[in-house]
Structures are given as structure tokens and as C-alpha cells.
Design an enzyme around this catalytic site. Sequence first.
Site, PDB file in Angstrom:
ATOM      1  N   ASP A 112      -6.782   8.110   8.532  1.00  0.00           N
ATOM      2  CA  ASP A 112      -6.786   8.579   7.148  1.00  0.00           C
ATOM      3  C   ASP A 112      -6.146   9.972   7.098  1.00  0.00           C
ATOM      4  O   ASP A 112      -6.604  10.898   7.782  1.00  0.00           O
ATOM      5  CB  ASP A 112      -8.240   8.639   6.661  1.00  0.00           C
ATOM      6  CG  ASP A 112      -8.354   8.944   5.175  1.00  0.00           C
ATOM      7  OD1 ASP A 112      -7.402   9.528   4.605  1.00  0.00           O
ATOM      8  OD2 ASP A 112      -9.398   8.616   4.595  1.00  0.00           O
ATOM      9  N   ASP A 134      -0.510   3.871  -3.052  1.00  0.00           N
ATOM     10  CA  ASP A 134      -1.265   2.853  -3.791  1.00  0.00           C
ATOM     11  C   ASP A 134      -1.472   3.370  -5.217  1.00  0.00           C
ATOM     12  O   ASP A 134      -1.950   4.491  -5.402  1.00  0.00           O
ATOM     13  CB  ASP A 134      -2.614   2.610  -3.115  1.00  0.00           C
ATOM     14  CG  ASP A 134      -2.439   1.987  -1.733  1.00  0.00           C
ATOM     15  OD1 ASP A 134      -1.856   0.892  -1.652  1.00  0.00           O
ATOM     16  OD2 ASP A 134      -2.851   2.613  -0.741  1.00  0.00           O
ATOM     17  N   LYS A 138      -6.135   1.256 -12.533  1.00  0.00           N
ATOM     18  CA  LYS A 138      -7.251   1.227 -13.477  1.00  0.00           C
ATOM     19  C   LYS A 138      -7.814   2.643 -13.643  1.00  0.00           C
ATOM     20  O   LYS A 138      -7.976   3.364 -12.644  1.00  0.00           O
ATOM     21  CB  LYS A 138      -8.357   0.304 -12.978  1.00  0.00           C
ATOM     22  CG  LYS A 138      -7.943  -1.153 -13.023  1.00  0.00           C
ATOM     23  CD  LYS A 138      -9.076  -2.058 -12.610  1.00  0.00           C
ATOM     24  CE  LYS A 138      -8.589  -3.500 -12.594  1.00  0.00           C
ATOM     25  NZ  LYS A 138      -9.398  -4.360 -11.756  1.00  0.00           N
ATOM     26  N   PHE A 204       7.699  -2.379  -0.413  1.00  0.00           N
ATOM     27  CA  PHE A 204       6.983  -2.104  -1.665  1.00  0.00           C
ATOM     28  C   PHE A 204       7.955  -1.809  -2.796  1.00  0.00           C
ATOM     29  O   PHE A 204       7.762  -2.252  -3.927  1.00  0.00           O
ATOM     30  CB  PHE A 204       6.006  -0.943  -1.479  1.00  0.00           C
ATOM     31  CG  PHE A 204       4.765  -1.379  -0.788  1.00  0.00           C
ATOM     32  CD1 PHE A 204       3.698  -1.892  -1.512  1.00  0.00           C
ATOM     33  CD2 PHE A 204       4.664  -1.303   0.581  1.00  0.00           C
ATOM     34  CE1 PHE A 204       2.566  -2.319  -0.872  1.00  0.00           C
ATOM     35  CE2 PHE A 204       3.530  -1.736   1.235  1.00  0.00           C
ATOM     36  CZ  PHE A 204       2.479  -2.241   0.511  1.00  0.00           C
ATOM     37  N   GLU A 205       9.011  -1.066  -2.473  1.00  0.00           N
ATOM     38  CA  GLU A 205       9.988  -0.761  -3.519  1.00  0.00           C
ATOM     39  C   GLU A 205      10.674  -2.042  -3.991  1.00  0.00           C
ATOM     40  O   GLU A 205      10.869  -2.252  -5.183  1.00  0.00           O
ATOM     41  CB  GLU A 205      11.034   0.225  -2.993  1.00  0.00           C
ATOM     42  CG  GLU A 205      12.056   0.556  -4.055  1.00  0.00           C
ATOM     43  CD  GLU A 205      12.972   1.710  -3.678  1.00  0.00           C
ATOM     44  OE1 GLU A 205      12.997   2.092  -2.504  1.00  0.00           O
ATOM     45  OE2 GLU A 205      13.653   2.205  -4.581  1.00  0.00           O
TER      46      GLU A 205
HETATM   47  C1  LIG Z   1       1.748   0.795  -1.352  1.00  0.00           C
HETATM   48  S1  LIG Z   1       1.812   1.147   0.361  1.00  0.00           S
HETATM   49  C2  LIG Z   1       3.430   1.901   0.551  1.00  0.00           C
HETATM   50  C3  LIG Z   1       3.867   1.966   1.984  1.00  0.00           C
HETATM   51  C4  LIG Z   1       5.226   2.636   2.248  1.00  0.00           C
HETATM   52  N1  LIG Z   1       5.204   4.040   1.926  1.00  0.00           N
HETATM   53  C5  LIG Z   1       6.355   1.942   1.549  1.00  0.00           C
HETATM   54  O1  LIG Z   1       7.004   2.552   0.692  1.00  0.00           O
HETATM   55  O2  LIG Z   1       6.564   0.757   1.860  1.00  0.00           O
HETATM   56  C6  LIG Z   1       0.720   2.538   0.501  1.00  0.00           C
HETATM   57  C7  LIG Z   1       0.264   2.786   1.913  1.00  0.00           C
HETATM   58  O3  LIG Z   1      -0.476   3.994   1.944  1.00  0.00           O
HETATM   59  C8  LIG Z   1      -1.515   3.842   2.876  1.00  0.00           C
HETATM   60  N2  LIG Z   1      -2.540   4.852   2.604  1.00  0.00           N
HETATM   61  C9  LIG Z   1      -3.237   5.026   1.456  1.00  0.00           C
HETATM   62  N3  LIG Z   1      -4.095   6.047   1.581  1.00  0.00           N
HETATM   63  C10 LIG Z   1      -3.928   6.539   2.845  1.00  0.00           C
HETATM   64  C11 LIG Z   1      -4.551   7.603   3.562  1.00  0.00           C
HETATM   65  N4  LIG Z   1      -5.509   8.352   3.011  1.00  0.00           N
HETATM   66  N5  LIG Z   1      -4.158   7.835   4.826  1.00  0.00           N
HETATM   67  C12 LIG Z   1      -3.193   7.061   5.398  1.00  0.00           C
HETATM   68  N6  LIG Z   1      -2.578   6.040   4.763  1.00  0.00           N
HETATM   69  C13 LIG Z   1      -2.946   5.791   3.497  1.00  0.00           C
HETATM   70  C14 LIG Z   1      -1.984   2.414   2.678  1.00  0.00           C
HETATM   71  O4  LIG Z   1      -2.669   1.933   3.795  1.00  0.00           O
HETATM   72  C15 LIG Z   1      -0.643   1.700   2.461  1.00  0.00           C
HETATM   73  O5  LIG Z   1      -0.117   1.213   3.668  1.00  0.00           O
END
Ligand SMILES: C[S@@+](CC[C@H](N)C(=O)[O-])C[C@H]1O[C@@H](n2cnc3c(N)ncnc32)[C@H](O)[C@@H]1O
Length: 228
Positions: A112, A134, A138, A204-205
Site C-alpha cells: 500500500d 481507482d 459513488k 485501463f485507459e
Molecule cells: C484502475 S488501476 C490503474 C492501473 C494503472 N495505473 C493503469 O493505468 O493501467 C488502479 C491501481 O491502483 C492500485 N492502487 C490503489 N490504491 C493503491 C494503494 N494505496 N497503493 C498501491 N496501489 C494502489 C490498484 O491496486 C490498481 O491496480
Amino acid sequence: MLRGDSENQLVRTFRPRRRRLGAEMGDVYERLIDQWSIDEDGDRFDPRDSFVDATTTILEIGCGRGDLAVSYARDHPNDALMAIDVHTRGIANMLAGIERHGLTNLRVVEGDAQVFVNRLADDSLDEVWVFFPDPWPKARHRNRRLLRDDLIGTLTRPLRVGGALRLATDIEDYAVTATRSIAAHGAFGPPVEGRPDWRIETVFERRGSRDGRGAIDLAWTKTSQPQA
Ligand SMILES: C[S@@+](CC[C@H](N)C(=O)[O-])C[C@H]1O[C@@H](n2cnc3c(N)ncnc32)[C@H](O)[C@@H]1O
């Protein structure tokens, strides 16, 4: 332990997922994780001690599969990149990329970011990237967003004055609320819009553009270092 809050007090910004690695990626992970990772938690860590020749030191928060991290590290051998995510699959994917391209300027962090940043020395980063975080769309979940009022200071404390915080998102409301929170934080200049040419399209993009959403790229320069 440098963690400011106890584990229970952290508001998690990700959705936990439990997926096993297949045999091939499991092998990659087991062989390479110790060599190329930095622990999420532990004593103060200054990346400049590990990457002594690097001209730019970067932290990518939430790197997902890590495709951008691998391509950036490959194309910018003088820059050092630490890429963090909680999901083991992305970590294994990056380890495979490190091996495939013989990279020495990329380290993975499995954990994290809210915990890891507390290890990082002051002024030890030139850039912090948050790409397609993410969205937590909501209203009741907005307090889980990474770029929110009470977390921006923690995530950017290791960023030096003159360094950049970069965001890419395809959720307009995220760009708006992040801009508001960063302005309220007070340590950054106004956002500059524009996609860096090295930011490749990630899964994701691509998913967002299929659904008709375009990416918004913003960068803020740090102008002062708030006192702890
Ligand atoms: C929607 S994905 C986008 C991934 C990547 N940046 C991309 O553009 O493909 C968001 C990522 O952020 C990670 N994430 C969210 N909060 C996090 C945190 N506190 N520490 C590490 N990773 C985190 C999630 O596990 C997820 O893999």
C-alpha cells in the site's frame, strides 16, 4: 516502524483481489522478488542511495500491470523508477519485464502506497505519478480516492520542491476534485494539462476509451515543502 497511522486506521484506496499466479509467473515471482523489490514497510529508505547515478527518481503509485513502468524504465535508463501496487500479478509482470529487458533502474514495491511513502526520505523524489487511479465514483466512497484532501500531504511529502505530481484519469469528476484538493493543500502551483509522450496507453485507459472516455493528463509542480 514509520507508519503514521495504525493499520486499522488506514482508509484503503483499492479493492482487495485474491488471484493466484500461474506456474510460469509464480516461478518468475519467486526467482526475482527478493532481488528487485523494496519492502513496503521498514526503516527510512532513500532511493538516491540505491540509484546513485539516476538523474530523476520517480514513484508510480498504483501501477497495475506495470506495462508503463517497464516501458519507461527501458526507454529512460538514466531515470530510476519505483512502482507500487497491492496486486501480486502486476508485480510479477514487472519482474518478468525487468528480466526480459535487463533493467537495473526499476524496483517493485508490493503493498500500500499509504504505508510505503512513510519510509521515503524527505526530498528524495523528483516525480510522483498516479495514472488511472481507482475512480471510487459513488459519493459515499470518495473518501477512498488516492488524491483526496487528507492523503495528498502524505503521498507527496517525499517529493522535492520543483518536483512534479502527475495524474491521468478518464473520470472528469476525479480531475476536478483532485485539482481542488491539491490547491487546498497549498504546496503546489496550478495544474498544467498535457499528455507526456512517454505515457503509453494502458489496459485501463483502453477500456475507458472503448467506453467513450478520454484521458485528462494534469501535472502540478511543488512550490513549497510544508513543515511536519
Ligand atoms: C484502475 S488501476 C490503474 C492501473 C494503472 N495505473 C493503469 O493505468 O493501467 C488502479 C491501481 O491502483 C492500485 N492502487 C490503489 N490504491 C493503491 C494503494 N494505496 N497503493 C498501491 N496501489 C494502489 C490498484 O491496486 C490498481 O491496480
